[in-house]
Design a protein around this motif. Structure first.
Motif, PDB file in Angstrom:
ATOM      1  N   ASN A  60       0.817  -1.223   0.000  1.00  0.00           N
ATOM      2  CA  ASN A  60       0.000   0.000   0.000  1.00  0.00           C
ATOM      3  C   ASN A  60       0.842   1.260   0.000  1.00  0.00           C
ATOM      4  OD1 ASN A  60      -2.341  -1.437   0.025  1.00  0.00           O
ATOM      5  ND2 ASN A  60      -2.586  -1.371   2.256  1.00  0.00           N
ATOM      6  N   GLU A  61       2.053   1.126   0.469  1.00  0.00           N
ATOM      7  CA  GLU A  61       2.933   2.292   0.617  1.00  0.00           C
ATOM      8  C   GLU A  61       3.715   2.588  -0.670  1.00  0.00           C
ATOM      9  OE1 GLU A  61       3.467   5.259   2.868  1.00  0.00           O
ATOM     10  OE2 GLU A  61       2.275   3.559   3.609  1.00  0.00           O
ATOM     11  N   LEU A  62       3.736   1.615  -1.571  1.00  0.00           N
ATOM     12  CA  LEU A  62       4.627   1.736  -2.733  1.00  0.00           C
ATOM     13  C   LEU A  62       4.293   2.927  -3.630  1.00  0.00           C
ATOM     14  CD1 LEU A  62       5.172  -2.009  -3.714  1.00  0.00           C
ATOM     15  CD2 LEU A  62       6.758  -0.456  -2.556  1.00  0.00           C
ATOM     16  N   ALA A  63       3.028   3.306  -3.653  1.00  0.00           N
ATOM     17  CA  ALA A  63       2.626   4.426  -4.519  1.00  0.00           C
ATOM     18  C   ALA A  63       3.278   5.737  -4.063  1.00  0.00           C
ATOM     19  CB  ALA A  63       1.112   4.561  -4.508  1.00  0.00           C
ATOM     20  N   ALA A 264       9.152   0.972   6.258  1.00  0.00           N
ATOM     21  CA  ALA A 264       9.401   0.472   7.609  1.00  0.00           C
ATOM     22  C   ALA A 264       8.329   0.966   8.584  1.00  0.00           C
ATOM     23  CB  ALA A 264      10.783   0.917   8.074  1.00  0.00           C
ATOM     24  N   LEU A 265       7.950   2.242   8.452  1.00  0.00           N
ATOM     25  CA  LEU A 265       6.922   2.787   9.358  1.00  0.00           C
ATOM     26  C   LEU A 265       5.599   2.038   9.170  1.00  0.00           C
ATOM     27  CD1 LEU A 265       7.552   6.635   8.951  1.00  0.00           C
ATOM     28  CD2 LEU A 265       7.933   5.286  11.030  1.00  0.00           C
ATOM     29  N   ALA A 266       5.215   1.835   7.910  1.00  0.00           N
ATOM     30  CA  ALA A 266       3.942   1.156   7.632  1.00  0.00           C
ATOM     31  C   ALA A 266       4.000  -0.293   8.099  1.00  0.00           C
ATOM     32  CB  ALA A 266       3.640   1.224   6.140  1.00  0.00           C
ATOM     33  N   ALA A 267       5.131  -0.945   7.831  1.00  0.00           N
ATOM     34  CA  ALA A 267       5.274  -2.353   8.211  1.00  0.00           C
ATOM     35  C   ALA A 267       5.231  -2.515   9.728  1.00  0.00           C
ATOM     36  CB  ALA A 267       6.580  -2.907   7.660  1.00  0.00           C
TER      37      ALA A 267
END
Ligand code: PLP
Length: 369
Positions: A60-63, A264-267
């Motif tokens: 989800n963060e890749l964008a 890292a934050l999202a994970a």
């Protein structure tokens, strides 16, 4: 030509770089082995692989890869503060808990000052201490563990930090609530106590104190923790510290503006909410700990009792040739001679099949040596 080693700060000149566990691909290249057949039990990593929730959070963060991360880590700090029963201004995020150790040293140590830590303690304590020109005061261990009264006695007017790890790596040794309470009561109030709890999530049996319980009473205490071990995020590098707001403010002044990246934050947020993964990590660890100890018993080998996700096995002889023999068998463990433990090998607890592979290889290597 100028001697740029001699020009380096004197503490740095005497430093040896941190030696990480041997990567699988490196051994595969060296011995022409299939990486799929190599077992790595050398870096206290989580053998479970990343949880689907973490993978989803990263996807989800890749964008947003073109954007800088949230430099304040608002979401993760909020979640950590809630779980750790502190305010958000008591949380410091780090690029791994290694970053926290470095921030602490940069902020609180200088030439002429010293940090106290135990013999056989985590190798990063001397690195961060000497990197800023301060002195490492190493206190002899007691039965492989921290001798807290002796560490207290080693503190002098120039001591700014004491590093204690519970449980400690590489020994796996631990101290109980009584010992920690006594230590915190007697340590000078102007000495910062860094309680490194990188493996605390693995500690079973209720014998280890929870460092967070001591924060309110002891403004000179900092507890550091990580997502690299039981939460399985070693590759992403996320750790955190809990301390008084003043210490957190000081660390915030010396950290890189974006020291924890957005994946890292999202994970880490996803991992915090994945209770099933954490439970499985613990369960697997307990099973593997029994399996390795049983295997050692059969091979008539001793070990240091451990509360981490690793076990230090006493080979009763110099371990280096056994380590090399295991590499030939495609099994990577960790030699700990650089920790003053030439007869031990540290083995990370892996999947049951990996533990079995290790024990089989160990038996073969010991029989042929
Ligand atoms: C005792 C201890 N503290 C801190 C760390 C640092 O881990 P990380 O930087 O991955 O959080 C480790 C890693 O092995 C460790 O063993």
């Amino acid at each position: 030509m100028s001697d740029f080693l001699a020009l380096a700060q004197s503490g740095v000149q005497k430093l040896s770089p941190y030696v990480p566990g041997k990567p699988v691909d490196e051994l595969a290249r060296e011995l022409k082995l299939d990486p799929a057949n190599i077992v790595k039990l050398a870096s206290n990593e989580n053998p479970l692989g990343a949880s689907p929730k973490v993978r989803e959070a990263i996807a989800n963060e890749l964008a947003e890869l073109t954007r800088y991360p949230d430099g304040n880590g608002f979401e993760l700090k909020t979640q950590l503060a809630e779980r750790c029963r502190v305010q958000t201004n008591q949380v410091t995020l780090g690029n791994g808990s290694n970053d926290i150790l470095e921030l602490v040293a940069r902020a609180y140590l200088a030439p002429g000052q010293n940090a106290v830590f135990s013999e056989h303690a985590f190798a990063v304590y001397p690195i961060v201490t000497q990197a800023v020109g301060a002195e490492s005061r190493v206190v002899p261990a007691k039965e492989w563990g921290h001798d807290l009264p002796a560490m207290l006695a080693a503190i002098d007017a120039n001591t700014r930090i004491v590093f204690i790890a519970n449980p400690n790596n590489p020994t796996g040794t631990w101290f109980n609530a009584q010992a920690l309470g006594d230590f915190l009561r007697d340590v000078p109030q102007d000495v910062l106590v860094v309680l490194d709890e990188a493996y605390i999530e693995y500690a079973v049996g209720g014998e280890l104190p929870d460092g967070l319980d001591y924060l309110a009473q002891h403004p000179n205490l900092l507890v550091s923790r990580t997502f690299s071990k039981a939460y399985g995020l070693a590759a992403l590098r996320v750790g955190y510290a809990l301390s008084s707001p003043v210490i957190a403010d000081v660390l915030n002044r010396v950290r890189q503006p974006f020291n924890v990246n957005s994946l890292a934050l999202a994970a880490a947020c996803a991992a915090l909410n994945d209770a099933a993964y954490l439970a499985k990590s613990r369960e697997l660890n307990e099973f593997g700990m029994q399996q390795l100890q049983e295997g050692c018993r059969e091979l008539d080998l001793g070990w240091i009792p451990s509360k981490g996700n690793f076990l230090c096995i006493d080979l009763g002889r110099v371990a280096a040739p056994v380590f090399q023999g295991l590499l030939q068998e495609g099994v990577i463990v960790r030699p700990v001679a650089n920790y003053g433990m030439p007869n031990h090998l540290r083995v990370t607890i892996g999947l049951p099949t990996e533990n079995a592979r290790f024990l089989e290889a160990l038996s073969k290597v010991l029989a042929s040596a």
